[in-house]
Design a protein around this motif. Structure first.
Motif, PDB file in Angstrom:
ATOM      1  N   LEU A  83       0.828  -1.209   0.000  1.00  0.00           N
ATOM      2  CA  LEU A  83       0.000   0.000   0.000  1.00  0.00           C
ATOM      3  C   LEU A  83       0.864   1.261   0.000  1.00  0.00           C
ATOM      4  CD1 LEU A  83      -2.770   1.327   0.144  1.00  0.00           C
ATOM      5  CD2 LEU A  83      -2.701   1.077   2.635  1.00  0.00           C
ATOM      6  N   LYS A  84       1.946   1.274   0.772  1.00  0.00           N
ATOM      7  CA  LYS A  84       2.859   2.435   0.790  1.00  0.00           C
ATOM      8  C   LYS A  84       3.404   2.723  -0.602  1.00  0.00           C
ATOM      9  CE  LYS A  84       4.443   1.687   5.557  1.00  0.00           C
ATOM     10  NZ  LYS A  84       5.588   1.257   6.405  1.00  0.00           N
TER      11      LYS A  84
ATOM     12  N   GLU B 154      -4.838   2.796 -12.427  1.00  0.00           N
ATOM     13  CA  GLU B 154      -4.471   1.478 -11.891  1.00  0.00           C
ATOM     14  C   GLU B 154      -3.909   1.586 -10.472  1.00  0.00           C
ATOM     15  OE1 GLU B 154      -4.038  -2.645 -11.689  1.00  0.00           O
ATOM     16  OE2 GLU B 154      -5.210  -1.347 -13.027  1.00  0.00           O
ATOM     17  N   ASN B 155      -3.126   2.630 -10.218  1.00  0.00           N
ATOM     18  CA  ASN B 155      -2.545   2.801  -8.882  1.00  0.00           C
ATOM     19  C   ASN B 155      -3.633   3.013  -7.826  1.00  0.00           C
ATOM     20  OD1 ASN B 155       0.077   2.601  -9.948  1.00  0.00           O
ATOM     21  ND2 ASN B 155       0.091   4.780 -10.448  1.00  0.00           N
ATOM     22  N   PHE B 156      -4.626   3.811  -8.159  1.00  0.00           N
ATOM     23  CA  PHE B 156      -5.733   4.043  -7.226  1.00  0.00           C
ATOM     24  C   PHE B 156      -6.546   2.760  -7.024  1.00  0.00           C
ATOM     25  CE2 PHE B 156      -4.821   8.344  -8.740  1.00  0.00           C
ATOM     26  CZ  PHE B 156      -4.777   9.041  -7.535  1.00  0.00           C
ATOM     27  N   TYR B 157      -6.715   2.009  -8.100  1.00  0.00           N
ATOM     28  CA  TYR B 157      -7.445   0.729  -7.986  1.00  0.00           C
ATOM     29  C   TYR B 157      -6.720  -0.218  -7.043  1.00  0.00           C
ATOM     30  CZ  TYR B 157      -8.879  -4.008  -9.005  1.00  0.00           C
ATOM     31  OH  TYR B 157      -9.282  -5.317  -8.866  1.00  0.00           O
ATOM     32  N   GLN B 158      -5.403  -0.310  -7.198  1.00  0.00           N
ATOM     33  CA  GLN B 158      -4.628  -1.215  -6.346  1.00  0.00           C
ATOM     34  C   GLN B 158      -4.711  -0.791  -4.878  1.00  0.00           C
ATOM     35  OE1 GLN B 158      -3.371  -4.051  -7.044  1.00  0.00           O
ATOM     36  NE2 GLN B 158      -3.411  -4.043  -9.273  1.00  0.00           N
ATOM     37  N   CYS B 159      -4.688   0.501  -4.619  1.00  0.00           N
ATOM     38  CA  CYS B 159      -4.864   0.994  -3.245  1.00  0.00           C
ATOM     39  C   CYS B 159      -6.219   0.564  -2.696  1.00  0.00           C
ATOM     40  CB  CYS B 159      -4.751   2.516  -3.199  1.00  0.00           C
ATOM     41  SG  CYS B 159      -3.078   3.152  -3.450  1.00  0.00           S
ATOM     42  N   GLY B 160      -7.253   0.723  -3.528  1.00  0.00           N
ATOM     43  CA  GLY B 160      -8.599   0.327  -3.108  1.00  0.00           C
ATOM     44  C   GLY B 160      -8.697  -1.154  -2.813  1.00  0.00           C
ATOM     45  N   LYS B 161      -8.077  -1.946  -3.658  1.00  0.00           N
ATOM     46  CA  LYS B 161      -8.115  -3.404  -3.490  1.00  0.00           C
ATOM     47  C   LYS B 161      -7.458  -3.816  -2.167  1.00  0.00           C
ATOM     48  CE  LYS B 161      -6.886  -7.603  -6.057  1.00  0.00           C
ATOM     49  NZ  LYS B 161      -6.168  -8.113  -7.268  1.00  0.00           N
ATOM     50  N   ILE B 162      -6.334  -3.166  -1.841  1.00  0.00           N
ATOM     51  CA  ILE B 162      -5.616  -3.509  -0.600  1.00  0.00           C
ATOM     52  C   ILE B 162      -6.417  -3.093   0.626  1.00  0.00           C
ATOM     53  CG2 ILE B 162      -3.572  -3.029   0.793  1.00  0.00           C
ATOM     54  CD1 ILE B 162      -2.024  -2.761  -1.880  1.00  0.00           C
ATOM     55  N   VAL B 163      -6.899  -1.865   0.655  1.00  0.00           N
ATOM     56  CA  VAL B 163      -7.621  -1.412   1.857  1.00  0.00           C
ATOM     57  C   VAL B 163      -8.945  -2.150   2.012  1.00  0.00           C
ATOM     58  CG1 VAL B 163      -6.520   0.848   1.921  1.00  0.00           C
ATOM     59  CG2 VAL B 163      -8.655   0.580   0.662  1.00  0.00           C
TER      60      VAL B 163
ATOM     61  N   LYS C 110     -12.307  -3.369 -13.451  1.00  0.00           N
ATOM     62  CA  LYS C 110     -12.151  -3.923 -12.101  1.00  0.00           C
ATOM     63  C   LYS C 110     -12.532  -2.910 -11.030  1.00  0.00           C
ATOM     64  CE  LYS C 110      -8.709  -7.414 -13.285  1.00  0.00           C
ATOM     65  NZ  LYS C 110      -7.332  -7.927 -13.037  1.00  0.00           N
ATOM     66  N   ALA C 111     -12.325  -1.648 -11.298  1.00  0.00           N
ATOM     67  CA  ALA C 111     -12.723  -0.614 -10.338  1.00  0.00           C
ATOM     68  C   ALA C 111     -14.242  -0.555 -10.231  1.00  0.00           C
ATOM     69  CB  ALA C 111     -12.157   0.742 -10.747  1.00  0.00           C
ATOM     70  N   TRP C 112     -14.934  -0.665 -11.366  1.00  0.00           N
ATOM     71  CA  TRP C 112     -16.403  -0.714 -11.349  1.00  0.00           C
ATOM     72  C   TRP C 112     -16.883  -1.942 -10.578  1.00  0.00           C
ATOM     73  CZ3 TRP C 112     -19.728   2.988 -12.385  1.00  0.00           C
ATOM     74  CH2 TRP C 112     -19.373   4.023 -13.254  1.00  0.00           C
ATOM     75  N   SER C 113     -16.233  -3.083 -10.804  1.00  0.00           N
ATOM     76  CA  SER C 113     -16.627  -4.311 -10.098  1.00  0.00           C
ATOM     77  C   SER C 113     -16.384  -4.179  -8.597  1.00  0.00           C
ATOM     78  CB  SER C 113     -15.828  -5.504 -10.637  1.00  0.00           C
ATOM     79  OG  SER C 113     -16.107  -5.729 -11.995  1.00  0.00           O
TER      80      SER C 113
END
Length: 453
Positions: free
Chosen positions: A120-121, A135-144, A169-172
């Protein structure tokens, strides 16, 4: 003499400066050599060259970086992460050590080793370095989201969509968070839009199936989960969900087939999906009176997690099954055989002869009359209700009340409730001083033995 001394000092300084310049100019060439070796898939040679540079200068973080890249290309992920950590703690980024590329690589390694806080960092840093990369924001969302912070995850998914309205994937992900928040209409809109963007992204159908399942649209959910099975990463989960849909719809045989598939699709015996697949498979076996097979699944679960749901109590309920043939026969025989066993038990246990015996969803219901020596006399016989419960859950007072009411409606003078489990405290209290006798498992075992079962 002074002039000679000064000249010597200048010569030494010039020599050191020349060596430094040569090394400085040579270093990029050696780094380029490592990079070329990696591209040529000569990973061992690339690693050897990088290690030689590090041996000469442990602070050569460019060499550490390219050694990490060589390890990564060679699928030595743990060694790659060690080198990248060294780089992250010390290096100054430049053209030969590009920060964005480096942080993308190390973030994926952290994810691979489930080091979510570190990953996340890195992704948060990437959102600063690439402020419009969705994609970076999506990955942050997925982790949190994995860290159970749904509100923050939703915010990251919304930012990802802001920068890329076609980020499927962000919509999903947003759809599933809205689903868990019971905002079903908005959730379905998000999932439907993701599917519209890419009908071939089969993982999205898994989330659609979850929404349909919650809405009790089981046939539609089964079809959605079937499509989700085409994604290898979702195959086991989707198959498990198909099974639960069939189970909720009362189609136990179909559910059993799906749970068996989910177990076979397992890549990790310790995974929660595998444990749940075995648990639900055992439930199907139990309902179909295949107790031995149910016990086998519960025992496999216990090897991995001794406190998984009610598995310990299930095994405890059936612990004497192998030693008690009569109870085993009572629980596992076919429905036709079960009715005959119940007739014999009624006669042996209560001296009652069955006049009618019918199968029920919980066992067998018998209307019987008492067997007397003076049966030859033409006398009106008194009726008795005998219920046999072939279930594992304790019998509640509501069921005892229902049996007593049925007994009265059939003009029975007394009722018997016999179970292979137990009765709740409230059921026992209700039965006190009323014309119904409760027969728990221990007493039933004695009756079955007396009947020669």
């Amino acid at each position: 003499m002074v002039i000679i001394a000064v000249s010597l000092i200048l010569l030494v300084l010039i020599g050191f400066l020349t060596v430094f310049i040569v090394k400085t100019l040579a270093a990029p060439k050696k780094i380029d050599t490592i990079n070329k070796l990696i591209k040529q898939q000569k990973y061992a040679a690339a690693q050897k060259t990088a290690k030689a540079l590090i041996a000469k200068d442990p602070r050569d973080y460019h060499a550490h970086y390219y050694l990490g890249k060589a390890y990564l290309a060679d699928h030595k992920n743990e060694l790659a992460l060690m080198e990248f950590k060294t780089v992250a703690q010390n290096a100054i980024f430049d053209a030969q050590l590009p920060e964005v590329e480096f942080r993308k690589q190390i973030s994926q390694l952290y994810l691979k080793f489930n080091q979510l806080d570190e990953a996340l960092k890195e992704f948060l840093l990437l959102t600063k370095l690439e402020p419009t990369n969705a994609e970076n924001f999506y990955q942050c969302g997925k982790i949190v989201e994995q860290q159970n912070n749904a509100e923050s995850a939703l915010g990251f998914y919304q930012k990802a969509i802001r920068f890329n309205k076609k980020h499927i994937k962000a919509w999903s992900g947003m759809g599933m968070i809205l689903f868990r928040a019971k905002q079903y209409n908005d959730a379905k809109k998000a999932i439907d839009y993701a599917i519209k963007l890419s009908p071939e992204t089969f993982s999205t159908y898994y989330y659609l199936g979850k929404i349909q399942k919650e809405s009790k649209e089981y046939p539609a959910a089964v079809k959605s989960f079937e499509k989700a099975c085409r994604d290898p990463d979702f195959k086991q989960r989707a198959t498990l969900e198909r099974g639960t849909c069939y189970m909720l719809a009362g189609a136990t045989d179909n559910a059993q087939l799906e749970f068996e598939k989910a177990v076979k699709a397992s890549k990790d015996e310790k995974a929660q999906e595998t444990l749940f697949a075995r648990y639900f498979l055992a439930s199907c076996f139990e309902k179909n009176r295949k107790i031995d097979k149910a016990i086998e699944q519960w025992q496999l679960i216990m090897k991995v997690n001794k406190n998984f749901r009610d598995v310990p109590s299930k095994l405890s309920e059936y612990k004497d099954l192998q030693a008690n043939d009569s109870l085993k026969e009572f629980l596992t025989c076919s429905n036709n055989e079960f009715i005959e066993i119940c007739k014999k038990a009624a006669l042996a246990g209560f001296n009652l002869s069955a006049q009618t015996a019918e199968e029920t969803k919980w066992g067998c219901q018998i209307i019987a009359t008492e067997v007397k020596k003076d049966d030859w006399m033409n006398m009106r016989k008194q009726l008795f209700l005998v219920n046999f419960y072939r279930i594992t859950d304790p019998i509640e007072d509501t069921e005892v009340r229902r049996a007593l009411d049925l007994s009265k409606s059939k003009n029975c003078v007394k009722a018997f409730a016999c179970t292979s489990s137990e009765f709740t405290t409230t059921a026992i209290r209700f039965a006190e001083n009323r014309p119904i006798e409760l027969v728990p498992k221990e007493k039933l075992e004695t009756i079955l033995a007396k009947a020669g079962i």
